[in-house]
Design a protein around this motif. Structure first.
Motif, PDB file in Angstrom:
ATOM      1  N   ALA A 130      45.182  31.514  22.774  1.00  0.00           N
ATOM      2  CA  ALA A 130      45.389  32.412  21.643  1.00  0.00           C
ATOM      3  C   ALA A 130      46.564  31.932  20.793  1.00  0.00           C
ATOM      4  O   ALA A 130      46.517  31.938  19.558  1.00  0.00           O
ATOM      5  N   LYS A 131      47.609  31.462  21.486  1.00  0.00           N
ATOM      6  CA  LYS A 131      48.760  30.960  20.734  1.00  0.00           C
ATOM      7  C   LYS A 131      48.401  29.726  19.925  1.00  0.00           C
ATOM      8  O   LYS A 131      48.819  29.562  18.780  1.00  0.00           O
ATOM      9  N   GLN A 132      47.621  28.861  20.534  1.00  0.00           N
ATOM     10  CA  GLN A 132      47.180  27.672  19.807  1.00  0.00           C
ATOM     11  C   GLN A 132      46.368  28.062  18.582  1.00  0.00           C
ATOM     12  O   GLN A 132      46.450  27.436  17.530  1.00  0.00           O
ATOM     13  N   ASN A 133      45.581  29.091  18.774  1.00  0.00           N
ATOM     14  CA  ASN A 133      44.770  29.580  17.679  1.00  0.00           C
ATOM     15  C   ASN A 133      45.636  29.996  16.504  1.00  0.00           C
ATOM     16  O   ASN A 133      45.369  29.671  15.351  1.00  0.00           O
ATOM     17  N   ILE A 134      46.707  30.712  16.857  1.00  0.00           N
ATOM     18  CA  ILE A 134      47.619  31.139  15.800  1.00  0.00           C
ATOM     19  C   ILE A 134      48.274  29.920  15.164  1.00  0.00           C
ATOM     20  O   ILE A 134      48.364  29.793  13.955  1.00  0.00           O
ATOM     21  N   ILE A 162      46.052  40.049  26.219  1.00  0.00           N
ATOM     22  CA  ILE A 162      46.220  38.626  25.907  1.00  0.00           C
ATOM     23  C   ILE A 162      46.619  38.451  24.453  1.00  0.00           C
ATOM     24  O   ILE A 162      47.519  37.671  24.123  1.00  0.00           O
ATOM     25  N   VAL A 163      45.969  39.193  23.586  1.00  0.00           N
ATOM     26  CA  VAL A 163      46.291  39.054  22.163  1.00  0.00           C
ATOM     27  C   VAL A 163      47.726  39.494  21.901  1.00  0.00           C
ATOM     28  O   VAL A 163      48.497  38.810  21.226  1.00  0.00           O
ATOM     29  N   MET A 164      48.071  40.626  22.490  1.00  0.00           N
ATOM     30  CA  MET A 164      49.424  41.139  22.274  1.00  0.00           C
ATOM     31  C   MET A 164      50.463  40.171  22.780  1.00  0.00           C
ATOM     32  O   MET A 164      51.449  39.850  22.120  1.00  0.00           O
ATOM     33  N   GLN A 165      50.222  39.698  23.988  1.00  0.00           N
ATOM     34  CA  GLN A 165      51.196  38.829  24.622  1.00  0.00           C
ATOM     35  C   GLN A 165      51.297  37.514  23.844  1.00  0.00           C
ATOM     36  O   GLN A 165      52.381  36.973  23.655  1.00  0.00           O
ATOM     37  N   ALA A 166      50.151  37.022  23.362  1.00  0.00           N
ATOM     38  CA  ALA A 166      50.181  35.761  22.616  1.00  0.00           C
ATOM     39  C   ALA A 166      51.040  35.915  21.367  1.00  0.00           C
ATOM     40  O   ALA A 166      51.873  35.070  21.039  1.00  0.00           O
ATOM     41  N   LYS A 167      50.825  37.012  20.673  1.00  0.00           N
ATOM     42  CA  LYS A 167      51.588  37.203  19.447  1.00  0.00           C
ATOM     43  C   LYS A 167      53.073  37.310  19.748  1.00  0.00           C
ATOM     44  O   LYS A 167      53.903  36.696  19.062  1.00  0.00           O
ATOM     45  N   ALA A 172      58.521  35.195  19.750  1.00  0.00           N
ATOM     46  CA  ALA A 172      59.749  34.904  20.491  1.00  0.00           C
ATOM     47  C   ALA A 172      60.065  33.421  20.400  1.00  0.00           C
ATOM     48  O   ALA A 172      61.232  33.027  20.310  1.00  0.00           O
ATOM     49  N   GLY A 173      59.015  32.606  20.418  1.00  0.00           N
ATOM     50  CA  GLY A 173      59.250  31.173  20.322  1.00  0.00           C
ATOM     51  C   GLY A 173      59.890  30.780  19.019  1.00  0.00           C
ATOM     52  O   GLY A 173      60.682  29.834  18.951  1.00  0.00           O
ATOM     53  N   LYS A 174      59.576  31.531  17.979  1.00  0.00           N
ATOM     54  CA  LYS A 174      60.140  31.169  16.682  1.00  0.00           C
ATOM     55  C   LYS A 174      61.626  31.436  16.598  1.00  0.00           C
ATOM     56  O   LYS A 174      62.286  30.977  15.667  1.00  0.00           O
ATOM     57  N   GLU A 175      62.137  32.192  17.558  1.00  0.00           N
ATOM     58  CA  GLU A 175      63.554  32.490  17.517  1.00  0.00           C
ATOM     59  C   GLU A 175      64.396  31.286  17.887  1.00  0.00           C
ATOM     60  O   GLU A 175      65.591  31.281  17.675  1.00  0.00           O
ATOM     61  N   ARG A 176      63.775  30.294  18.469  1.00  0.00           N
ATOM     62  CA  ARG A 176      64.567  29.141  18.893  1.00  0.00           C
ATOM     63  C   ARG A 176      64.705  28.153  17.752  1.00  0.00           C
ATOM     64  O   ARG A 176      63.970  28.215  16.769  1.00  0.00           O
ATOM     65  N   LYS A 177      65.582  27.205  17.963  1.00  0.00           N
ATOM     66  CA  LYS A 177      65.823  26.236  16.914  1.00  0.00           C
ATOM     67  C   LYS A 177      64.663  25.270  16.829  1.00  0.00           C
ATOM     68  O   LYS A 177      63.874  25.131  17.747  1.00  0.00           O
TER      69      LYS A 177
ATOM     70  N   ALA B 183      41.347  37.786  17.027  1.00  0.00           N
ATOM     71  CA  ALA B 183      42.122  38.894  16.483  1.00  0.00           C
ATOM     72  C   ALA B 183      43.566  38.504  16.244  1.00  0.00           C
ATOM     73  O   ALA B 183      44.238  39.088  15.400  1.00  0.00           O
ATOM     74  N   GLU B 184      44.017  37.506  17.009  1.00  0.00           N
ATOM     75  CA  GLU B 184      45.425  37.145  16.863  1.00  0.00           C
ATOM     76  C   GLU B 184      45.711  36.493  15.527  1.00  0.00           C
ATOM     77  O   GLU B 184      46.865  36.367  15.126  1.00  0.00           O
TER      78      GLU B 184
END
Lengths: 675, 249
Positions: A130-134, A162-167, A172-177, B183-184
């Motif tokens: 899902a994260k890759q999808n994003i 899964i969708v919630m957690q992926a988002k 959260a990952g974007k918070e890093r440098k 959906a994501e």
């Protein structure tokens, strides 16, 4: 949420011991030492610089130094580390190999190390996809898409999570440098390449099935959580008693056997010797497999050499078995192998067809007067027949062993000296070693394709087997309409369907038993002409086929040099209900032998004068003239009544021309007209 | 309403779980530090508070037999969300214990893995704790102390989950997801209450010699440069063709 039922829990849920992982971790930690570890350098991307990149050649050099081995070994070790996922490549991330050049690698974070106690969950994979999808805005690889749909279907109840957690993880990952983000993405991607490999690659973490027992649990004996009941001690006692009673072999003997095995098979082991032309697992070139397929025309030299090691090797290789079958056909003792194969079929087949198969085998091979009668001793026959009343999978085991030993002690030796084998040996090919360059190896890796599906292969096998069963070698010694083949059972039985005239193979009549040629020759010599009633008009379409060498080769002329082609004629004769004996050409060696020396099948229409009694029946049995319609060979329930019947018939001899098969061991009495 | 309250709490728990996972991933690597250990501890505590709060709320709602059918279905869905979160959290806690033990911070001979990550995880932890800046007030040996507590907390979480299973009878496989595949990709989803949208597209940079699917974006600057170049080439080709046509006729 695990349901643990310790008493009757037969579920296999534990991962096996993966001792190599801990060792690899130790090596990896040593590599981290800033002074004695692997030298690292920064990796320069377009706008960022990320430290801690290491070069392939540095890794190989370090490993060679640390373990004091040569570069090839160090390279293999490095490949193993990469395959497990401890080090991941920065370029060409889907191919997990260690290239000993300046290509860059990086160490994986401990969370993503492979571990025995942490199985890789599909939930995590779904979140990753899902994260890759994003990240990639919906453009995933084909195999990733397939996995995504599959997981969506199977984990539907968790999909919201899964969708919630992926988002959330993405945000959260974007918070890093920036550099850390890049590194994290690479790490995660590398982790999933190891544990969910793209198609065409293999995962190093493939461990087969889960185990029943937890390998990390402490040993049961003597641990506090295991109660020491009397039962526990009882089991220990039984175990030790059985160990004492077990037969033991002297270590000199067993070691000698091991040494012998090693020296024999040393050159055939692909780990120890070169695999010609090249090992497909190493070079991705499948010539070796295509050259060694089961139905290949010309086998390789190594394969043929293997057949000479032992009879078991010959039989277990399908190509070897074919060759052996051909040889036996020429020797007219194919029924041994056919019987053995039938027994194997019975042992390994489905339970539903077992009874039928057993019956079929009996009818074809074991009964008195069976078309392909095999020669086993009386005691084994007794035991087998008794067992056949209540057939089970292993009922024919004794007979099978006997026949196996017979073939091994006798035919095998002759096979190895026979022209058939020598011919095969001469024709066998020995391919040259492949010499692939690096570029070619990569090409090969790209061109990897899945092989033929096992389902297709199995279907092909079945078809072949059915074909063989329908038109198998026929060594009918007696016609009986009840011994028609049942192709779906794939037992190599005798009679084929009304066939093409030139398709049937010759009839091997005899199991050659050089051990006792004399009774047979006696029987043959002393056989009076058996009446032939009305047999002559049955056109004998079968041709004679002589195998001069086969006849000459076997001792004592047991194997009659004369056969008639029964396969075709039998079918038709059955229908006409004609006398079968017409078919059993009393082709004595003197008879039309010269005429039918050719190996072509020819219908022998008027080979013999119709009414002339057979001078010699060059077969094992003394066949009587007619088959009365009541000829029955039902082994199982009516064995006794068949015997009575036969006896009664024997008693009521005279002119009546009863069909009768006398097994030579029963009576070698001089015949009296009716055998 | 009970449902909205639940959802908010679940979102918070979700956020904390995600951040905790990011922090655990950084354990043992070169971005590990005492600060990280403290962040882990704090995040973990927060997660546990949220978990207990969620649990009490949801158990109360689910035990209530008088709720109508659709509500019950919704509560079951929330329950599945909650238990999946807790599964993830439990696994992460156990792994952090293991890795934390394997990589003690103050042993000089024990080197951290040079993974290439060198930055700090402060921002992630701040996100988890929903504060602007993290304050670090622990003393120097937080890693060892933390591990002791961690063991206890893992036991607590496991027990809590077992109790949950016993008290509430929910069949997780019977729950149907509301989100369909993909959906994501939508920025505003029904469940992400109170979070910023996913509008900003992160540009993930690729290594120079990438030769695979290559659907990665380049930087905006180089993108427009490429477009300009392509335009110029097209103009040139058109010009040449036009000249040829003219010279032909």
């Amino acid at each position: 949420m695990t349901i643990r039922n310790t008493i009757r829990d037969h579920g296999q849920r534990f991962r096996p011991r993966m001792a190599c992982l801990k060792k690899a971790e130790a090596v990896l930690l040593e590599m981290q030492d800033p002074k004695t570890g692997v030298k690292s350098q920064p990796q320069r991307l377009v706008i960022t610089t990320i430290p801690h990149a290491i070069m392939g050649e540095d890794i190989v050099a370090w490993l060679a130094d640390r373990f004091n081995t040569d570069t090839q070994e160090a390279r293999s070790l490095g490949c193993m580390l990469v395959a497990f996922g401890y080090i991941y490549p920065l370029q060409d991330h889907k191919r997990l190999v260690l290239k000993p050049d300046t290509s860059l690698y990086r160490f994986q974070t401990p969370y993503f190390w492979p571990a025995q106690q942490w199985p890789v969950e599909d939930t995590d994979y779904a979140i990753y996809l899902a994260k890759q999808n994003i990240r990639k805005k919906g453009i995933l690889d084909l195999y990733e898409q397939e996995q995504y749909s599959r997981l969506h279907k199977w984990m539907n109840h968790k999909w919201d999570f899964i969708v919630m957690q992926a988002k959330e993880q993405y945000r959260a990952g974007k918070e890093r440098k920036k550099p850390d983000r890049v590194v994290f993405d690479c790490q995660e991607r590398a982790y999933w390449v190891v544990h969910r490999p793209p198609p065409g690659t293999v995962s190093a973490m493939d461990y087969g099935l889960n185990r029943l027992v937890d390998p990390n649990a402490e040993e049961v004996k003597g641990e506090k959580h295991y109660t020491k009941t009397p039962d526990f001690y009882e089991r220990i006692m039984i175990f030790t008693q059985q160990s004492i009673m077990r037969p033991r072999v002297k270590s000199s003997v067993s070691i000698g056997a091991m040494v012998k095995y090693c020296t024999t098979y040393k050159n055939h082991d692909p780990f120890l010797a070169q695999c010609l032309p090249s090992n497909p697992w190493v070079t991705d070139d499948v010539t070796y497999w295509t050259l060694n397929m089961t139905n290949v025309e010309i086998p390789t030299k190594m394969r043929v050499e293997r057949w000479t090691f032992s009879f078991g090797e010959l039989l277990s290789d399908p190509r070897g078995r074919d060759d052996f079958r051909l040889f036996l056909k020429k020797e007219f003792s194919g029924e041994n192998l056919a019987f053995w194969e039938g027994c194997e079929d019975l042992k390994w087949g489905t339970a539903a067809t077992m009874k039928d198969k057993a019956q079929q085998i009996y009818k074809t091979f074991l009964a008195r007067g069976a078309p392909r009668w095999i020669n086993i001793d009386g005691k084994t026959m007794e035991v087998t027949v008794k067992g056949l009343k209540h057939p089970h999978r292993y009922v024919l085991d004794a007979a099978q062993t006997h026949i196996y030993m017979l073939m091994k002690k006798d035919s095998f030796g002759r096979y190895l000296k026979s022209p058939v084998f020598k011919d095969t040996q001469k024709k066998a090919i020995s391919p040259d070693q492949h010499q692939f360059s690096e570029g070619q190896l990569e090409q090969n890796a790209k061109k990897r394709r899945p092989s033929l599906s096992p389902i297709a292969l199995r279907q092909r096998e079945e078809e072949q087997r059915a074909k063989m069963a329908a038109s198998g070698p026929v060594d009918i010694t007696q016609l009986c309409r009840f011994t028609a083949p049942v192709p779906h059972l794939s037992v190599y039985s005798g009679i084929s369907d009304p066939p093409s005239a030139n398709a049937s193979p010759p009839l091997p009549f005899l199991s050659h038993t050089p051990a006792c040629p004399s009774p047979i020759s006696v029987a043959i010599d002393s056989t009076p002409a058996s009446e032939r009633r009305g047999g002559g008009n049955a056109a004998r379409e079968g041709g004679g086929e002589y195998n001069a060498e086969g006849g000459g080769g076997s001792g004592g002329g047991v194997v009659a040099g004369s056969k008639s082609r029964v396969a075709l004629s039998l079918g038709r004769l059955l229908k006409r209900g004609c006398a079968p004996s017409a078919v059993f050409a009393s082709l004595s060696p003197k008879c039309p032998a010269p005429a039918s020396m050719s190996s072509r099948v020819q219908p022998i229409s008027t080979d013999q004068p119709a009414q002339a009694p057979p001078r010699r029946i060059a077969n094992f049995f003394q066949i009587k003239v007619d088959i009365p319609p009541e000829c029955r060979i039902y082994p199982i329930d009516s064995e006794e009544e068949e015997e009575e019947e036969v006896d009664s018939r024997r008693g009521s001899r005279g002119g009546e021309g009863t069909k009768e098969i006398i097994c030579p061991w029963e009576s070698l009495t001089p015949q009296d007209g009716t055998g | 309403m009970g449902k909205d309250e639940c959802k908010t709490m679940l979102d918070a728990l979700n956020k904390v779980t995600a951040c905790y996972r990011h922090l655990v991933i950084a354990l043992g690597s070169t971005s590990d530090s005492q600060n990280l250990r403290e962040e882990l501890r704090k995040t973990r505590r927060k997660a546990q508070e949220l978990a207990t709060a969620n649990r009490t709320r949801l158990t109360a709602l689910l035990k209530d037999k008088t709720v109508p059918r659709e509500d019950r279905v919704e509560y079951e869905r929330l329950w599945v969300l909650f238990s999946s979160n807790m599964d993830l959290l439990e696994v992460d806690m156990k792994r952090s214990l293991e890795i934390g033990e394997d990589f003690p911070l103050r042993v000089p001979t024990r080197h951290l893995i040079a993974t290439g990550m060198t930055g700090s995880t402060t921002a992630v932890a701040a996100r988890a704790m929903s504060v602007q800046n993290m304050k670090y007030e622990a003393d120097g040996d937080v890693d060892t102390a933390d591990l002791r507590e961690l063991r206890g907390e893992i036991g607590q979480v496991s027990r809590m989950m077992e109790e949950m299973e016993m008290k509430v009878q929910v069949a997780p496989w019977a729950v149907e997801a509301k989100q369909e595949p993909g959906a994501e990709l939508r920025s505003a989803a029904a469940d992400s209450v109170g979070n910023s949208s996913v509008g900003v597209i992160s540009i993930c940079e690729e290594e120079p010699k990438e030769d695979d699917e290559g659907a990665r974006r380049r930087e905006a600057g180089s993108g427009s440069l490429c477009a300009v170049l392509v335009f110029a080439v097209v103009l040139l080709v058109a010009g040449v063709l036009g000249y040829l046509v003219v010279s032909m006729s």
